[in-house]
Write an enzyme that holds these catalytic residues in place. Structure first.
Site, PDB file in Angstrom:
ATOM      1  N   THR A 106       0.837  -1.196   0.000  1.00 33.73           N
ATOM      2  CA  THR A 106       0.000   0.000   0.000  1.00 33.73           C
ATOM      3  C   THR A 106       0.878   1.255   0.000  1.00 33.73           C
ATOM      4  OG1 THR A 106      -1.647  -1.193   1.284  1.00 33.73           O
ATOM      5  CG2 THR A 106      -1.814   1.211   1.267  1.00 33.73           C
ATOM      6  N   GLY A 160      -5.266  -5.991   5.034  1.00 36.47           N
ATOM      7  CA  GLY A 160      -6.367  -5.067   5.253  1.00 36.47           C
ATOM      8  C   GLY A 160      -7.459  -5.594   6.147  1.00 36.47           C
TER       9      GLY A 160
END
Length: 246
Positions: A106, A160
């Site tokens: 990310t 996540g």
């Protein structure tokens, strides 16, 4: 691999997620966006030009095209070749990410301007060979990113699903509100994630935080999380602290 050159989902589609938040708590987000090169720019348009916070899937793409963003073909040929080779050799429902090479790709950014105002952004292509439709923490305000201009800003990287379970970035900010330093808040958030998982194999999560005075902190479950620091006077790459060796 992040962005349009990232790994596709199980069906071969590259879907991108992103969100952005400013000092006035304005925010915008897109998820499962396909065929648009810069999802963070689309998230900015959602924030600036609509009354909504999040657009997903075809709706997000239609909005992007209406704003003048160009459609791009994905996956790129190198990624498509890799996906086909993986598909031939695997019958899994999805691929479990490999720690520090696939589950903290990310891109998160936190900024403090000369007037003391904070903002942040977060963007990713997500879990490689994920189930179609899967969305991680990155486009979710409060999970992958949160900004409170009274306190600080925080963003997350890694698995996540684990970040979502504790509303990770919001948790970091609330800890800072209670008096934790950015570093202490990141460490406590990681500890909470660890406490909620019996098995940490392959579970990498990292948090980055910045307060109103420019103090920063970062921490992860395992070794291997680093971040770039840019100020008026210096640029550096810093290895974050971590809880366990892997």
């Amino acid at each position: 691999s992040v962005g349009i050159g990232g790994r596709p989902d199980l069906s071969g589609h590259v879907t991108l997620d992103a969100c952005i938040m400013d000092s006035n708590s304005n925010c915008g987000s897109v998820a499962c966006l396909e065929g648009i090169k810069h999802p963070i720019s689309v998230a900015r348009r959602v924030m600036d030009q609509t009354p909504h916070v999040m657009l997903v899937g075809q709706g997000a793409k239609d909005f992007a095209l209406s704003c003048g963003f160009k459609h791009v073909k994905s996956p790129i040929k190198e990624v498509k070749k890799e996906w086909r080779e993986w598909k031939r050799g695997n019958k899994e429902k999805f691929k479990k990410p490999t720690i520090n090479s696939e589950n903290h790709d990310t891109i998160g950014m936190l900024a403090l301007d000369a007037n003391g105002n904070l903002s942040g952004a977060c963007t990713t292509s997500g879990w490689g060979y994920k189930l179609p439709g899967r969305v991680g923490d990155s486009p979710i305000i409060g999970a992958g990113l949160f900004v409170d201009n009274e306190i600080g800003a925080a963003c997350a990287t890694g698995m996540g699903e684990a970040v979502i379970r504790i509303s990770g970035s919001h948790t970091v900010i609330e800890l800072m509100r209670q008096g934790y330093t950015p570093q202490e808040a990141c460490e406590e958030a990681v500890s909470r994630i660890i406490s909620k998982h019996k098995n940490l194999d392959g579970l990498q999560v990292g948090f980055l935080a910045l307060d109103k005075k420019g103090n920063y902190g970062a921490y992860s479950v395992f070794n291997g999380f680093n971040f770039a620091l840019k100020t008026v006077n210096k640029s550096s790459l810093i290895d974050a602290g971590y809880n366990r060796r892997w």
